[in-house]
Design an enzyme around this catalytic site. Structure first.
Site, PDB file in Angstrom:
ATOM      1  N   GLY B  69       0.822  -1.205   0.000  1.00  0.00           N
ATOM      2  CA  GLY B  69       0.000   0.000   0.000  1.00  0.00           C
ATOM      3  C   GLY B  69       0.861   1.261   0.000  1.00  0.00           C
ATOM      4  O   GLY B  69       0.562   2.231  -0.699  1.00  0.00           O
ATOM      5  N   THR B  70       1.935   1.227   0.760  1.00  0.00           N
ATOM      6  CA  THR B  70       2.862   2.368   0.797  1.00  0.00           C
ATOM      7  C   THR B  70       3.425   2.643  -0.599  1.00  0.00           C
ATOM      8  O   THR B  70       3.483   3.780  -1.056  1.00  0.00           O
ATOM      9  CB  THR B  70       4.005   2.066   1.793  1.00  0.00           C
ATOM     10  OG1 THR B  70       3.453   2.114   3.112  1.00  0.00           O
ATOM     11  CG2 THR B  70       5.133   3.063   1.688  1.00  0.00           C
ATOM     12  N   GLN B 177      -7.885   1.412   4.573  1.00  0.00           N
ATOM     13  CA  GLN B 177      -8.620   0.905   5.731  1.00  0.00           C
ATOM     14  C   GLN B 177     -10.044   0.481   5.405  1.00  0.00           C
ATOM     15  O   GLN B 177     -10.666  -0.238   6.179  1.00  0.00           O
ATOM     16  CB  GLN B 177      -8.639   1.972   6.838  1.00  0.00           C
ATOM     17  CG  GLN B 177      -7.273   2.206   7.477  1.00  0.00           C
ATOM     18  CD  GLN B 177      -6.711   0.974   8.182  1.00  0.00           C
ATOM     19  OE1 GLN B 177      -7.446   0.089   8.611  1.00  0.00           O
ATOM     20  NE2 GLN B 177      -5.393   0.910   8.278  1.00  0.00           N
ATOM     21  N   ALA B 195      -3.282  -5.152   0.475  1.00  0.00           N
ATOM     22  CA  ALA B 195      -3.960  -6.436   0.678  1.00  0.00           C
ATOM     23  C   ALA B 195      -3.882  -6.950   2.107  1.00  0.00           C
ATOM     24  O   ALA B 195      -4.831  -7.563   2.603  1.00  0.00           O
ATOM     25  CB  ALA B 195      -3.386  -7.478  -0.281  1.00  0.00           C
ATOM     26  N   HIS B 196      -2.771  -6.733   2.793  1.00  0.00           N
ATOM     27  CA  HIS B 196      -2.648  -7.338   4.128  1.00  0.00           C
ATOM     28  C   HIS B 196      -3.553  -6.656   5.145  1.00  0.00           C
ATOM     29  O   HIS B 196      -3.709  -7.142   6.259  1.00  0.00           O
ATOM     30  CB  HIS B 196      -1.190  -7.372   4.603  1.00  0.00           C
ATOM     31  CG  HIS B 196      -0.651  -6.060   5.053  1.00  0.00           C
ATOM     32  ND1 HIS B 196      -0.506  -5.726   6.377  1.00  0.00           N
ATOM     33  CD2 HIS B 196      -0.226  -4.986   4.360  1.00  0.00           C
ATOM     34  CE1 HIS B 196      -0.004  -4.519   6.483  1.00  0.00           C
ATOM     35  NE2 HIS B 196       0.180  -4.033   5.276  1.00  0.00           N
ATOM     36  N   CYS B 320       5.329   7.367  23.492  1.00  0.00           N
ATOM     37  CA  CYS B 320       6.262   6.366  24.011  1.00  0.00           C
ATOM     38  C   CYS B 320       6.284   5.104  23.158  1.00  0.00           C
ATOM     39  O   CYS B 320       7.217   4.321  23.229  1.00  0.00           O
ATOM     40  CB  CYS B 320       5.915   6.024  25.457  1.00  0.00           C
ATOM     41  SG  CYS B 320       4.170   5.695  25.706  1.00  0.00           S
TER      42      CYS B 320
END
Lengths: 469, 469
Positions: B69-70, B177, B195-196, B320
């Site tokens: 996707g990136t 999403q 896909a993931h 954090c």
């Protein structure tokens, strides 16, 4: 059904399949996350990195996984060039690199950088001295494959690496074709490889960058893989890639000997059993599993179809098999015949009987294609033609119009008429097919005719050949 | 062991696993080759493209597969910007896009282009009018996610797409999403997905570019995937991605209703059972499976560890838990509390009982972390403090030095002393932790105290808060 195109993509190794299936359950989560699924995924990718780094011969923190060999090359070249931007924007590559390297070079040139392509000899190898001579003050990076993907010839990587080191230029070695057989034994700076070439799954490339090499990843930032390879990690495939690399390495010593002998057999038998064939590439300094030859007067695509019908999957660098209708840049750089080109690359485990059957089938397949094309059956420049001509008052020069005709027709037309001019006479072939530029000189070489050169004419190129015998 | 971080990566869907295993035997060869293994691979990828295009709502020739996707976002934005280079170099994005979009925007800005980030409201949504107002004469591209990956809020994509169309600006929709739940019902120009995120394997992204959208792929050329996505195709993963997308879509209507009710339950019960909690994101216009909340006086990483020990895998946007020690840019853009942040995103098939157990475990986990940190147990500005102060001659203003202390300590220190100044008195908190910038105003909001602002001081920032009650 024998598949002889391992250099394109190898069938999945059984170990890769096992590792892939085993890690589907553990390797789907984000390895950057703190929870147990993330930690498990992190363990898997860390272990795969250790194994792959050992096989490559580098530290795990020098190695990142990418999505393909092409991606590794693109990222590696762009990052290394940017890292040495202050030194200059000159790139040295061999003329026979994989298209991913040459396309990266073209992108640099389009962006105002400069590129030197180092020529190769007729076997497809650069000489270390010619490569060294191409290095300049402003050379940011040099790229040399470990071995050629189309003809199998090994490059003098160790000598070139030494020359690059002496010149202070980083060397990127594209090891896509050789990594299955062993590490690159040379002081490289960057190394790239592709898992599906050794029987790993698609979707995994390796990019190693030695500590101390200046490197600045290009493109939008991403935290993954030390900031060098954007995108969510494909962990099951990475695990399978590393496991299968170990597996093929364990078999490499014995299997390379076995395949080397089979390729020697192909080289000898093809040269003996197929008339008018040119077996190319270095016969000794070569990959164990790969051999390429070209058949005069043969259409590569038709020959591939004939072999496919007979059950053999091979590839070709002939123009008719490329989407751009240009012959392979490797064959072009070597100056060898490109028509009727066949590359045989044997996967690990290839059965001797399949090779034997291929050698039985091939001569008839070539002959069949030649017959379809009406190719001259025997060396065309027989004395018969000369005698016939002597009785006629034909002009000493003859023009063959092969405009609009595709490889291998222009060469066939030339061969058909060369006997129609007297020794010393000239045949001019008009052709617009790109392959003619390579194949007419190659034919002259094979037939000991004199190639006089080419010049542009309306709609194509005129190739002039003087009959010498 | 319940895994509640589907928004990071979903476990492999059974259909994806079956399709992957089934296509390992048929999908490993090069689909550009003419022999039978190549033809089989080509059939598989063509069929997968048909199926994926149908689910996306585009033509198959508008869709290419990438490695993530990136990668789809990087390629899509770069290609669309280059395609409209002559129009200008201005990019409009929402402030809450995925990092791949924002990093692409940063790369454009670093290269001399300009970027407008459209602000969001406290639910995380842009308004169509604000987005439309950001479009300019020289705007080459606009990007808007279909729904936010951290808080689940849906964006007004249809209205924004209409505004972009009216302005003649292409709109890229990052549907990472939401694609599992249905197609993006808007006239988008480009669409990306991964896909993931829907239970497909890692290693597959989608990039759709509508016919007629100007697009010029950047980077070195490569013939594969219509020249838009370099690198050898990962066909088994592509087949598995397409098959699992069909499978989750078949379940989407029923499953989204079921998960929506579970998330409603989490929203209500968390707000009721955990003191000092802020449940964020739009309660109605949202993804069915995702909810995010922040817990005052809680260290996000410690809370994640506690939940992990109790068997629950969730993620967090607290500083954090990030490698850069900055809070989530999404929470920052919304202006909501970032400390003790928990994102719950339920995978398809999540059992109601697991959600119930999570809701039982959570309050004690939060309380435990607060105890460890010495957080004030109840709303701190009780009358007790005031009464005690009335008896003393303390200065009206008070300075708390929290320099070097990480989230949530600066807020805890503030809460502990606010009762030590009289109503109308001012507490100044010195802090250098990035989260304080977000969390001190958010605390003031939750406690109805008056936030007076911040100014730089040596080594950090001084935050001033006037006690109002």
């Amino acid at each position: 059904m024998p598949y002889f195109d391992a250099a394109s993509s190898a069938p999945l190794h059984p170990v890769a399949r096992q590792a892939l299936q085993a890690s589907l359950d553990e390797g789907w989560a984000d390895p950057a996350r703190l929870y147990r699924e993330g930690r498990r995924a992190r363990l898997l990718i860390d272990a795969a990195r250790e194994a792959a780094a050992e096989a490559v011969g580098c530290r795990p923190d020098e190695l990142v996984f990418t999505s393909s060999g092409t991606r590794s090359v693109h990222l590696g070249i762009a990052g290394a060039l940017a890292g040495r931007r202050r030194v200059g924007r000159h790139l040295v590559v061999s003329a026979v690199e994989h298209s991913s390297v040459l396309h990266s070079a073209a992108a640099l040139a389009a962006d105002g950088g400069s590129v030197t392509e180092v020529a190769v000899d007729r076997t497809g190898a650069v000489t270390a001295s010619a490569f060294a001579a191409a290095l300049r003050e402003d050379t940011a990076l040099a790229c040399l494959q470990s071995a050629n993907h189309e003809v199998g010839t090994e490059q003098p990587v160790a000598e070139v690496a030494a020359a690059c080191r002496a010149a202070g230029v980083p060397l990127l070695v594209d090891a896509a074709q050789s990594l299955a057989w062993g590490p690159v034994d040379a002081p490289w700076s960057l190394l790239t490889a592709s898992a599906h070439k050794w029987g790993g799954p698609a979707g995994v490339g390796l990019l190693a960058v030695r500590k101390g090499v200046r490197f600045a990843t290009q493109g939008p930032a991403d935290e993954r893989e030390s900031g060098r390879s954007p995108g969510f990690e494909n962990i099951p495939a990475i695990v399978a890639a590393a496991a299968s690399l170990r597996a093929v390495r364990a078999e490499a010593a014995a299997e390379s000997l076995r395949l080397r002998a089979l390729v020697d057999r192909i080289r000898a038998r093809v040269a003996g059993a197929v008339p008018d064939v040119e077996v190319v590439g270095d016969p000794v300094r070569r990959l164990p599993h790969l051999v390429t030859f070209s058949c005069l007067y043969v259409d590569g695509e038709t020959l591939l179809h004939e072999l496919d019908r007979a059950g053999f999957s091979v590839s070709s660098g002939s123009s008719c098999t490329s989407s751009t209708l240009t012959p392979s840049h490797v064959l072009k750089a070597m100056g060898v015949l490109s028509e009727g080109n066949v590359r045989v690359s044997l996967p690990v485990g290839t059965a001797e009987a399949d090779v034997e059957r291929f050698l039985e089938v091939l001569p008839a397949a070539v002959e069949g294609v030649r017959k379809q094309l009406g190719a001259p059956a025997a060396p065309a420049a027989g004395s018969g033609g000369r005698e016939r001509l002597e009785g006629l008052e034909e002009p000493a020069d003859l023009v063959v119009d092969a405009l609009g005709k595709l490889c291998p027709i222009p060469v066939i037309e030339l061969a058909k008429v060369i006997g129609d001019v007297p020794v010393g006479g000239v045949v001019t072939v008009l052709a617009d097919d790109e392959a003619a530029r390579l194949d007419i000189p190659a034919w002259c070489d094979m037939r000991s005719q004199e190639y006089l050169g080419a010049h542009p004419v309306g709609g194509g190129t005129a190739y002039r050949v003087r009959r010498s015998n």
